[in-house]
Write a protein that holds these residues in place. Structure first.
Motif, PDB file in Angstrom:
ATOM      1  N   ILE A 159       0.841  -1.204   0.000  1.00 36.22           N
ATOM      2  CA  ILE A 159       0.000   0.000   0.000  1.00 36.22           C
ATOM      3  C   ILE A 159       0.870   1.245   0.000  1.00 36.22           C
ATOM      4  O   ILE A 159       0.581   2.236  -0.697  1.00 36.22           O
ATOM      5  N   ASN A 160       1.981   1.195   0.768  1.00 35.90           N
ATOM      6  CA  ASN A 160       2.894   2.341   0.776  1.00 35.90           C
ATOM      7  C   ASN A 160       3.507   2.566  -0.596  1.00 35.90           C
ATOM      8  O   ASN A 160       3.651   3.708  -1.057  1.00 35.90           O
ATOM      9  N   GLN A 161       3.884   1.456  -1.272  1.00 36.62           N
ATOM     10  CA  GLN A 161       4.417   1.599  -2.621  1.00 36.62           C
ATOM     11  C   GLN A 161       3.360   2.140  -3.573  1.00 36.62           C
ATOM     12  O   GLN A 161       3.648   2.965  -4.446  1.00 36.62           O
ATOM     13  N   LEU A 162       2.115   1.674  -3.399  1.00 37.84           N
ATOM     14  CA  LEU A 162       1.053   2.132  -4.287  1.00 37.84           C
ATOM     15  C   LEU A 162       0.761   3.613  -4.097  1.00 37.84           C
ATOM     16  O   LEU A 162       0.439   4.322  -5.058  1.00 37.84           O
ATOM     17  N   LEU A 163       0.888   4.086  -2.859  1.00 42.22           N
ATOM     18  CA  LEU A 163       0.603   5.489  -2.558  1.00 42.22           C
ATOM     19  C   LEU A 163       1.857   6.343  -2.534  1.00 42.22           C
ATOM     20  O   LEU A 163       1.867   7.430  -1.938  1.00 42.22           O
ATOM     21  N   GLY A 164       2.942   5.896  -3.174  1.00 46.88           N
ATOM     22  CA  GLY A 164       4.172   6.664  -3.240  1.00 46.88           C
ATOM     23  C   GLY A 164       4.027   7.909  -4.094  1.00 46.88           C
ATOM     24  O   GLY A 164       3.009   8.155  -4.770  1.00 46.88           O
ATOM     25  N   ASP A 165       5.086   8.731  -4.100  1.00 49.67           N
ATOM     26  CA  ASP A 165       5.055   9.999  -4.842  1.00 49.67           C
ATOM     27  C   ASP A 165       4.893   9.767  -6.339  1.00 49.67           C
ATOM     28  O   ASP A 165       4.108  10.456  -7.018  1.00 49.67           O
ATOM     29  N   ASP A 166       5.636   8.782  -6.875  1.00 52.90           N
ATOM     30  CA  ASP A 166       5.550   8.529  -8.322  1.00 52.90           C
ATOM     31  C   ASP A 166       4.140   8.108  -8.719  1.00 52.90           C
ATOM     32  O   ASP A 166       3.584   8.589  -9.724  1.00 52.90           O
ATOM     33  N   ASN A 167       3.543   7.209  -7.917  1.00 56.39           N
ATOM     34  CA  ASN A 167       2.191   6.754  -8.249  1.00 56.39           C
ATOM     35  C   ASN A 167       1.165   7.874  -8.084  1.00 56.39           C
ATOM     36  O   ASN A 167       0.179   7.939  -8.834  1.00 56.39           O
ATOM     37  N   GLN A 168       1.381   8.738  -7.095  1.00 57.08           N
ATOM     38  CA  GLN A 168       0.470   9.863  -6.955  1.00 57.08           C
ATOM     39  C   GLN A 168       0.521  10.774  -8.175  1.00 57.08           C
ATOM     40  O   GLN A 168      -0.516  11.273  -8.643  1.00 57.08           O
ATOM     41  N   LYS A 169       1.736  10.995  -8.713  1.00 63.97           N
ATOM     42  CA  LYS A 169       1.852  11.789  -9.944  1.00 63.97           C
ATOM     43  C   LYS A 169       1.119  11.102 -11.096  1.00 63.97           C
ATOM     44  O   LYS A 169       0.437  11.738 -11.897  1.00 63.97           O
ATOM     45  N   ARG A 170       1.281   9.781 -11.148  1.00 62.35           N
ATOM     46  CA  ARG A 170       0.590   9.032 -12.213  1.00 62.35           C
ATOM     47  C   ARG A 170      -0.926   9.146 -12.046  1.00 62.35           C
ATOM     48  O   ARG A 170      -1.653   9.297 -13.037  1.00 62.35           O
ATOM     49  N   PHE A 171      -1.390   9.052 -10.789  1.00 64.36           N
ATOM     50  CA  PHE A 171      -2.824   9.204 -10.564  1.00 64.36           C
ATOM     51  C   PHE A 171      -3.314  10.576 -11.011  1.00 64.36           C
ATOM     52  O   PHE A 171      -4.395  10.713 -11.600  1.00 64.36           O
ATOM     53  N   SER A 172      -2.499  11.609 -10.728  1.00 65.89           N
ATOM     54  CA  SER A 172      -2.874  12.958 -11.160  1.00 65.89           C
ATOM     55  C   SER A 172      -2.955  13.043 -12.667  1.00 65.89           C
ATOM     56  O   SER A 172      -3.888  13.629 -13.236  1.00 65.89           O
ATOM     57  N   THR A 173      -1.976  12.398 -13.355  1.00 66.47           N
ATOM     58  CA  THR A 173      -1.995  12.396 -14.814  1.00 66.47           C
ATOM     59  C   THR A 173      -3.227  11.672 -15.346  1.00 66.47           C
ATOM     60  O   THR A 173      -3.884  12.119 -16.298  1.00 66.47           O
ATOM     61  N   VAL A 174      -3.549  10.545 -14.700  1.00 69.36           N
ATOM     62  CA  VAL A 174      -4.724   9.774 -15.132  1.00 69.36           C
ATOM     63  C   VAL A 174      -5.994  10.583 -14.930  1.00 69.36           C
ATOM     64  O   VAL A 174      -6.904  10.595 -15.780  1.00 69.36           O
ATOM     65  N   LEU A 175      -6.082  11.310 -13.795  1.00 67.78           N
ATOM     66  CA  LEU A 175      -7.270  12.119 -13.548  1.00 67.78           C
ATOM     67  C   LEU A 175      -7.400  13.236 -14.573  1.00 67.78           C
ATOM     68  O   LEU A 175      -8.505  13.539 -15.053  1.00 67.78           O
ATOM     69  N   ASP A 176      -6.233  13.870 -14.927  1.00 70.62           N
ATOM     70  CA  ASP A 176      -6.272  14.901 -15.966  1.00 70.62           C
ATOM     71  C   ASP A 176      -6.744  14.320 -17.288  1.00 70.62           C
ATOM     72  O   ASP A 176      -7.563  14.929 -18.011  1.00 70.62           O
TER      73      ASP A 176
END
Length: 325
Positions: A159-176
């Motif tokens: 879960i920590n790896q999934l919620l890391g900084d890189d994945n958060q950036k990816r989530f932001s890109t996906v949301l955009d």
């Protein structure tokens, strides 16, 4: 002296009352039930189990724990001695397990039966029979605790790896990207509305005349189908008439049979007669031919008669003519 006598009487009274209370307590706590002793041995801990703890058979109190110690035969195992009422239905399939009472942590011995007989354990040094003691659910949970904690730790790391900084950036890109896709869908919806209004509505307006033409075509097809059905009925009626008794097919069959009988009669009687007549005519013609030949060779036959002619070749008395040298 008087004080000493009062003190002695008081002491005697206290001793008598104490003896009476002890006797009353003994009488109240007496137990005339007959018990049978069993032993239980376990490698698991028996935390919460104490002497005088209850022994229950399927929830019914049938005895108590009399002793808790260590098993001299199996080092590290706990030995539990229990007293069970003789009326308890102890069978070869009976086994024991530790039960716990709510959140108090107090344990008791729970007896139950299995569908199959349990393996008989040899008696201990005391000679008392032993019952198999299974691990309690709490013990099994304690054994599985490290594995569960390891799995929880591994899940936490993932879960920590999934919620890391890189994945958060990816989530932001996906949301955009999803927002842009939603905007594109909205624009496409507007275009579809415009297309429906400009092109589809006129087409829908032209559908009623086309539907009327289609109805007329269907009516024409129904009329043609009715005519075909009438024609099929006429053909069926004609077929039934031809196939009926005395009909055209029956008469044709009878005529064919009569013609066959005539042909058979002609072949069996008339044709042999014609053949015999033809044979007689042929023989008469041959005889006439021989007669004409004899008259041509010997015209005197009309005057002197036919005479006796010599034997011909192949006839009895035939002699070959002598050839002159």
């Amino acid at each position: 002296m008087e004080n000493k006598s009062h003190a002695l009487a008081a002491g005697v009274f206290v001793l008598v009352v104490a003896a009476m209370l002890a006797g009353l307590a003994t009488w109240l706590t007496r137990d005339n039930t007959s018990y049978q002793q069993f032993e239980l041995t376990s490698k698991d801990g028996v935390t919460g189990l104490q002497p005088q703890a209850a022994v229950r058979y399927k929830g019914v109190a049938v005895g108590k724990v009399t002793r808790i110690g260590f098993d001299p035969q199996l080092p590290g195992n706990v030995l539990i001695r229990i007293a069970v009422n003789d009326q308890a239905p102890i069978t070869p399939s009976t086994f024991a397990v530790l039960g716990y009472q709510g959140v108090t942590g107090l344990a008791h011995v729970q007896l139950d039966d299995d569908e199959v007989a349990q393996p008989v354990e040899p008696p201990g040094p005391s000679g008392l029979p032993r019952l198999p003691l299974r691990s309690s659910p709490l013990s099994r949970l304690a054994e599985q605790g490290p594995a569960i904690l390891g799995q929880v730790q591994e899940a936490t790391q993932r879960i920590n790896q999934l919620l890391g900084d890189d994945n958060q950036k990816r989530f932001s890109t996906v949301l955009d990207s999803m927002g842009q896709a939603a905007s594109s869908v909205a624009a496409l919806s507007q275009r579809l509305d415009t297309t429906v209004k400009e092109r589809l509505d006129p087409t829908l307006a032209a559908l009623p005349p086309l539907a009327g033409d289609a109805r007329q075509t269907l009516q024409a097809l129904q009329q043609a189908g009715t005519q075909v059905s009438t024609l099929a009925a006429d053909i069926g009626q004609t077929t039934r008439r031809l196939s009926a008794d005395g009909g055209a097919l029956d008469q044709l069959t009878q005529g064919t049979q009569a013609l066959a009988r005539v042909a058979d009669q002609f072949g069996n009687s008339t044709l042999p007669r014609i053949n015999r007549a033809a044979d007689d005519t042929s023989r008469a013609a041959r005889q006439l031919g021989r007669t004409a030949g004899g008259v041509n060779e010997n015209p005197q036959v009309f005057i002197y008669g036919p005479g006796r002619s010599g034997a011909g070749p192949g006839e009895p008395g035939f002699e070959a003519p002598v050839v002159q040298p």
